[in-house]
Enzyme design. Sequence first.
Site, short mmCIF file in Angstrom:
data_model
loop_
_atom_site.label_atom_id
_atom_site.label_comp_id
_atom_site.label_asym_id
_atom_site.label_seq_id
_atom_site.Cartn_x
_atom_site.Cartn_y
_atom_site.Cartn_z
N ASP A 2 1.56 22.11 -1.14
CA ASP A 2 1.57 21.64 -2.36
C ASP A 2 2.15 20.32 -2.40
O ASP A 2 1.94 19.62 -3.61
CB ASP A 2 2.37 22.51 -3.33
CG ASP A 2 1.65 23.94 -3.50
OD1 ASP A 2 0.39 23.80 -3.37
OD2 ASP A 2 2.18 24.92 -3.67
N ARG B 94 -1.80 19.15 -9.69
CA ARG B 94 -0.94 18.32 -8.85
C ARG B 94 -1.56 16.95 -8.66
O ARG B 94 -0.99 15.72 -8.38
CB ARG B 94 -0.44 18.93 -7.36
CG ARG B 94 0.18 20.36 -7.59
CD ARG B 94 0.55 20.93 -6.28
NE ARG B 94 1.25 22.11 -6.45
CZ ARG B 94 2.65 22.39 -6.90
NH1 ARG B 94 3.40 21.12 -7.24
NH2 ARG B 94 2.96 23.55 -7.24
N LYS C 215 -7.54 24.89 -2.82
CA LYS C 215 -6.64 24.83 -3.75
C LYS C 215 -7.25 24.66 -5.17
O LYS C 215 -8.61 25.11 -5.11
CB LYS C 215 -5.64 23.71 -3.68
CG LYS C 215 -4.85 23.63 -2.21
CD LYS C 215 -4.25 25.02 -2.07
CE LYS C 215 -2.83 25.29 -2.81
NZ LYS C 215 -2.04 26.61 -2.36
N ARG D 297 -8.61 19.42 -2.30
CA ARG D 297 -7.62 18.44 -2.40
C ARG D 297 -7.79 17.24 -1.44
O ARG D 297 -7.19 16.00 -1.68
CB ARG D 297 -6.48 19.05 -2.45
CG ARG D 297 -5.67 19.64 -3.63
CD ARG D 297 -4.50 19.97 -3.77
NE ARG D 297 -4.03 20.74 -5.01
CZ ARG D 297 -3.17 21.49 -5.24
NH1 ARG D 297 -2.29 21.84 -4.30
NH2 ARG D 297 -3.04 22.08 -6.35
#
Length: 222
Positions: free
Chosen positions: A43, A116, A70, A74
């Site tokens: 993460d 994120r 995710k 990503r």
Amino acid sequence: MGANILMNNERNVSGELVADINVKSSTLKGIEISESEIPLIIDEIPILSLAMCLAEGESNIYGATELRFKESDRINSIISELSKLGANISENSDNIKIVGKETLTYGEVNSHNDHRIAMMLAIASTKCIKDVKILNPDCVKISFPQFFEVFEKYLKGEPKYIINLQGDMPNIDPQDIQALIKYMNLGLCEIGTLASKINSETELKDQNVVKVVVEKKMSTGM
């Protein structure tokens, strides 16, 4: 990477080890992250990728396949959006290669509805030469609903450091205080004139405790 990070006041809260983290700016160096390390920091890869984009030299992240599964792909999100901001970043068979530079550019970027990625891009904006517009930023509410509230306080440049100089100082020179601040290596700080921080040199002679506020230098981005 050569970051200047210290942990103080380590303690146990509800079975979790926590600590106060003190960070000062420093010159980061490129690093390599192996495939075996990915599960431990999965993460953190988005924000680490940003740090690598601003570090000296080349960085590599190997075997980051798990990032594709995710909230967004990503690998694609990190590379496509940081590239829009001028980062030197590319991928090859789930490996990410980054060559650092001092600043990023500007433009419109997309969070891909990934919290994120949105937070990483907001932080990236502080190192851009002009404004950055983030599409779909509200996804941060998934993990950090107050993120942009905290981020706005950061951008406003609220006083970050207070230095207390104690004792009788009838002959103190304002330049001495500025020299002390520099010596303490507070990093990305803008040291204004002493008069604007503690009113006047005359007041120094009348006080036993002097507070010098060093405001952190900010750049707008949102």
